[in-house]
Enzyme design. Structure first.
Site, PDB file in Angstrom:
ATOM      1  N   HIS A   1       0.862  -1.201   0.000  1.00 58.38           N
ATOM      2  CA  HIS A   1       0.000   0.000   0.000  1.00 58.38           C
ATOM      3  C   HIS A   1       0.889   1.239   0.000  1.00 58.38           C
ATOM      4  O   HIS A   1       1.519   1.565   1.000  1.00 58.38           O
ATOM      5  CB  HIS A   1      -0.904   0.008   1.234  1.00 58.38           C
ATOM      6  CG  HIS A   1      -1.857   1.165   1.249  1.00 58.38           C
ATOM      7  ND1 HIS A   1      -3.215   1.017   1.365  1.00 58.38           N
ATOM      8  CD2 HIS A   1      -1.652   2.503   1.145  1.00 58.38           C
ATOM      9  CE1 HIS A   1      -3.794   2.194   1.339  1.00 58.38           C
ATOM     10  NE2 HIS A   1      -2.861   3.123   1.202  1.00 58.38           N
TER      11      HIS A   1
ATOM     12  N   HIS B   1       1.641   5.418  -1.766  1.00 56.09           N
ATOM     13  CA  HIS B   1       1.282   6.587  -2.596  1.00 56.09           C
ATOM     14  C   HIS B   1       2.552   7.142  -3.233  1.00 56.09           C
ATOM     15  O   HIS B   1       3.487   7.509  -2.521  1.00 56.09           O
ATOM     16  CB  HIS B   1       0.623   7.666  -1.734  1.00 56.09           C
ATOM     17  CG  HIS B   1      -0.651   7.197  -1.105  1.00 56.09           C
ATOM     18  ND1 HIS B   1      -1.879   7.362  -1.714  1.00 56.09           N
ATOM     19  CD2 HIS B   1      -0.885   6.535   0.048  1.00 56.09           C
ATOM     20  CE1 HIS B   1      -2.822   6.836  -0.944  1.00 56.09           C
ATOM     21  NE2 HIS B   1      -2.248   6.325   0.132  1.00 56.09           N
TER      22      HIS B   1
ATOM     23  N   ARG C   1       2.254   9.585  -5.845  1.00 55.58           N
ATOM     24  CA  ARG C   1       1.920  10.883  -6.457  1.00 55.58           C
ATOM     25  C   ARG C   1       2.268  10.880  -7.937  1.00 55.58           C
ATOM     26  O   ARG C   1       2.527   9.845  -8.521  1.00 55.58           O
ATOM     27  CB  ARG C   1       2.617  12.055  -5.706  1.00 55.58           C
ATOM     28  CG  ARG C   1       2.456  12.020  -4.183  1.00 55.58           C
ATOM     29  CD  ARG C   1       1.027  11.919  -3.719  1.00 55.58           C
ATOM     30  NE  ARG C   1       0.897  12.105  -2.268  1.00 55.58           N
ATOM     31  CZ  ARG C   1      -0.086  11.625  -1.539  1.00 55.58           C
ATOM     32  NH1 ARG C   1      -1.046  10.894  -2.085  1.00 55.58           N
ATOM     33  NH2 ARG C   1      -0.141  11.846  -0.259  1.00 55.58           N
TER      34      ARG C   1
ATOM     35  N   LYS D   1      -9.394  -0.127  -5.788  1.00 52.66           N
ATOM     36  CA  LYS D   1      -9.419   0.533  -4.484  1.00 52.66           C
ATOM     37  C   LYS D   1     -10.767   1.201  -4.244  1.00 52.66           C
ATOM     38  O   LYS D   1     -11.260   1.949  -5.087  1.00 52.66           O
ATOM     39  CB  LYS D   1      -8.301   1.594  -4.432  1.00 52.66           C
ATOM     40  CG  LYS D   1      -8.243   2.408  -3.145  1.00 52.66           C
ATOM     41  CD  LYS D   1      -7.802   1.567  -1.952  1.00 52.66           C
ATOM     42  CE  LYS D   1      -7.932   2.329  -0.643  1.00 52.66           C
ATOM     43  NZ  LYS D   1      -6.710   2.941  -0.203  1.00 52.66           N
TER      44      LYS D   1
ATOM     45  N   HIS E   1     -10.421   1.399   1.956  1.00 51.33           N
ATOM     46  CA  HIS E   1     -10.199   2.405   2.997  1.00 51.33           C
ATOM     47  C   HIS E   1     -11.388   2.281   3.943  1.00 51.33           C
ATOM     48  O   HIS E   1     -12.482   2.764   3.642  1.00 51.33           O
ATOM     49  CB  HIS E   1     -10.098   3.812   2.413  1.00 51.33           C
ATOM     50  CG  HIS E   1      -9.774   4.838   3.464  1.00 51.33           C
ATOM     51  ND1 HIS E   1      -8.552   5.450   3.571  1.00 51.33           N
ATOM     52  CD2 HIS E   1     -10.514   5.296   4.512  1.00 51.33           C
ATOM     53  CE1 HIS E   1      -8.553   6.266   4.620  1.00 51.33           C
ATOM     54  NE2 HIS E   1      -9.739   6.184   5.211  1.00 51.33           N
TER      55      HIS E   1
ATOM     56  N   HIS F   1      -4.482  -0.406   6.021  1.00 53.08           N
ATOM     57  CA  HIS F   1      -3.990   0.395   7.154  1.00 53.08           C
ATOM     58  C   HIS F   1      -4.915   0.326   8.369  1.00 53.08           C
ATOM     59  O   HIS F   1      -5.449   1.345   8.796  1.00 53.08           O
ATOM     60  CB  HIS F   1      -3.731   1.851   6.738  1.00 53.08           C
ATOM     61  CG  HIS F   1      -4.769   2.485   5.840  1.00 53.08           C
ATOM     62  ND1 HIS F   1      -6.102   2.505   6.150  1.00 53.08           N
ATOM     63  CD2 HIS F   1      -4.647   3.109   4.643  1.00 53.08           C
ATOM     64  CE1 HIS F   1      -6.765   3.117   5.202  1.00 53.08           C
ATOM     65  NE2 HIS F   1      -5.899   3.488   4.268  1.00 53.08           N
TER      66      HIS F   1
ATOM     67  N   ASP G   1       1.545   2.718   3.469  1.00 56.03           N
ATOM     68  CA  ASP G   1       0.707   3.910   3.279  1.00 56.03           C
ATOM     69  C   ASP G   1       1.562   5.179   3.338  1.00 56.03           C
ATOM     70  O   ASP G   1       1.093   6.228   3.776  1.00 56.03           O
ATOM     71  CB  ASP G   1      -0.433   3.976   4.306  1.00 56.03           C
ATOM     72  CG  ASP G   1      -1.534   4.939   3.870  1.00 56.03           C
ATOM     73  OD1 ASP G   1      -1.579   5.297   2.680  1.00 56.03           O
ATOM     74  OD2 ASP G   1      -2.335   5.343   4.731  1.00 56.03           O
TER      75      ASP G   1
ATOM     76  N   ALA H   1      -3.831  14.899   5.318  1.00 50.31           N
ATOM     77  CA  ALA H   1      -3.520  13.648   6.017  1.00 50.31           C
ATOM     78  C   ALA H   1      -2.464  12.886   5.230  1.00 50.31           C
ATOM     79  O   ALA H   1      -2.563  12.770   4.010  1.00 50.31           O
ATOM     80  CB  ALA H   1      -4.773  12.805   6.136  1.00 50.31           C
TER      81      ALA H   1
HETATM   82  O1  DOR Z   1      -3.120   9.567   5.644  1.00 45.72           O
HETATM   83  C1  DOR Z   1      -3.515   9.273   4.529  1.00 45.72           C
HETATM   84  N1  DOR Z   1      -2.974   9.812   3.405  1.00 45.72           N
HETATM   85  N2  DOR Z   1      -4.514   8.404   4.416  1.00 45.72           N
HETATM   86  C2  DOR Z   1      -5.091   8.133   3.243  1.00 45.72           C
HETATM   87  O2  DOR Z   1      -6.021   7.364   3.227  1.00 45.72           O
HETATM   88  C3  DOR Z   1      -4.668   8.828   2.005  1.00 45.72           C
HETATM   89  C4  DOR Z   1      -3.285   9.307   2.112  1.00 45.72           C
HETATM   90  C5  DOR Z   1      -2.919  10.298   1.027  1.00 45.72           C
HETATM   91  O3  DOR Z   1      -3.156  10.029  -0.144  1.00 45.72           O
HETATM   92  O4  DOR Z   1      -2.360  11.340   1.365  1.00 45.72           O
HETATM   93 ZN    ZN Z   2      -3.259   5.141   1.499  1.00 44.66          ZN
END
Ligand code: DOR
Ligand code: ZN
Length: 345
Positions: free
Chosen positions: A13, A15, A17, A99, A136, A174, A247, A263
């Site tokens: 899991h 990210h 970008r 997702k 999620h 997560h 995550d 977040a």
């Molecule tokens: O803390 C998080 N950041 N939780 C998520 O579900 C998405 C992620 C984000 O893409 O920044």
């Molecule tokens: Zn995530």
């Protein structure tokens, strides 16, 4: 134990970008993970196979030369996802999962699903093609206490979903609560969960004690210590239903240090070291390899990696920030000592 050599792990899991941000972010993960499941919550989101494959190309284009890192792509489920897209995903080796973000639950979830009944036929197709649904697991209504969102999601959404789709492979992503640990433990083998390093290491005091710490703000939000203990126990239990998913979610410093911050916690530069710290706390370093390198691959029906990585108990200092396009991203434990280090094999 001061030196650990084990099978190369995968991040189930992540990210990464897009655009100018991506290069430095990708290389942090490619250093220690062989594969990673790449989240589709870009703006606009990755909703089609064509978009997922084009995104994968952009990631591969910025990989360090000689890197064999394999990005595994996902589709973002919306109310309007056509069943045909699931059939296409099934025939594409690079797309491995779909997702599900409940609308409004987190970063870039505005196009998420408003009501699961609207995607019932898509879920049926996923079940028949055996494509995993990554969840999620939080309800998003503003009226619901943010610390209860995971537990209420399990009762109101996940439980009925499993009733209807007993053979749909599901990853509750997560997880943050004892309730989620128990729910996953008591579910069928079709249900598994990822656990982040930050939820193993931090509780909600780390977010709020002595002042608000925006770099510890993530979703699902950090919980009480007893929940952290439950996660630690699950991760180190050797139960194959629980496996690694960082995550790691970078945001520009200015988007975190502001009146309404995003977040996401950026852990990729030390991900393995942070998991080692958590497992050492639980005196369970011998369980790290299964959690980091075996169980996720087994769940996704992919071969385990054959290369190895080595970690040494050796202190280094986390940089204060990393490049992030024309801005900076602040990693977890910026400027602090990290007690494990990945070394060359
Ligand atoms: O803390 C998080 N950041 N939780 C998520 O579900 C998405 C992620 C984000 O893409 O920044
Ligand atoms: Zn995530």
């Amino acid at each position: 134990m001061h030196r650990l050599t084990f099978r190369k792990p995968d991040d189930w899991h992540l990210h990464l970008r897009d655009g100018a941000h991506t290069a430095s972010i990708v290389s942090a993960t490619a250093r220690c993970f062989a594969r990673a499941i790449v989240m589709p919550n870009l703006k606009p989101p990755i909703t089609t196979c064509a978009q997922a494959l084009a995104y994968r190309e952009r990631i591969c284009a910025v990989l360090p030369s000689k890197s064999r890192f394999n990005p595994l792509m996902t589709l973002y489920l919306t109310d309007n996802t056509p069943k045909t897209e699931i059939a296409s995903a099934h025939s594409c080796e690079h797309i491995v999962a779909v997702k599900y973000y409940p609308v409004g639950a987190t970063t870039n979830s505005d196009l998420g699903v408003t009501d699961l009944r609207r995607v019932w036929q898509v879920l049926e197709a996923m079940q028949s093609y055996d494509i995993p649904l990554l969840i999620h697991g939080e309800v998003a209504a503003a009226s619901i206490d943010i610390f209860d969102r995971e537990q209420i999601f399990i009762e109101q959404v996940l439980d009925p979903l499993l009733e209807h789709f007993p053979n749909l492979r599901i990853v509750l992503e997560h997880i943050t609560t004892q309730d989620a640990v128990e729910y996953v433990m008591n579910s069928s083998p079709y249900v598994a969960a990822t656990i982040t390093a930050h939820h193993l290491l931090l509780n909600r005091n780390d977010l709020l004690h002595g002042g608000i710490r925006p770099h510890h703000y993530c979703l699902p939000i950090l919980k009480r210590e007893r929940h952290r203990q439950a996660l630690l126990q699950a991760a180190t239990s050797g139960n194959p239903k629980f496996f690694l998913g960082t995550d790691s979610a970078p945001h520009a410093q200015s988007a975190k240090e502001t009146a309404c911050g995003c977040a996401g916690i950026y852990t990729a530069p030390a991900a393995l070291a942070l998991y080692a710290r958590a497992f050492e706390q639980a005196q369970a370093l011998d369980k790290l390899e299964g959690f980091a390198s075996f169980y996720g691959a087994d769940f996704y029906k992919m071969p385990r990696n054959t290369e190895t990585v080595t970690l040494e108990k050796r202190t280094w200092r986390m940089p204060l920030h990393f490049e992030f396009g024309d801005s900076h991203v602040i990693p977890l434990y910026a400027g602090a000592e990290i007690d494990w280090q990945q070394v060359q094999n």
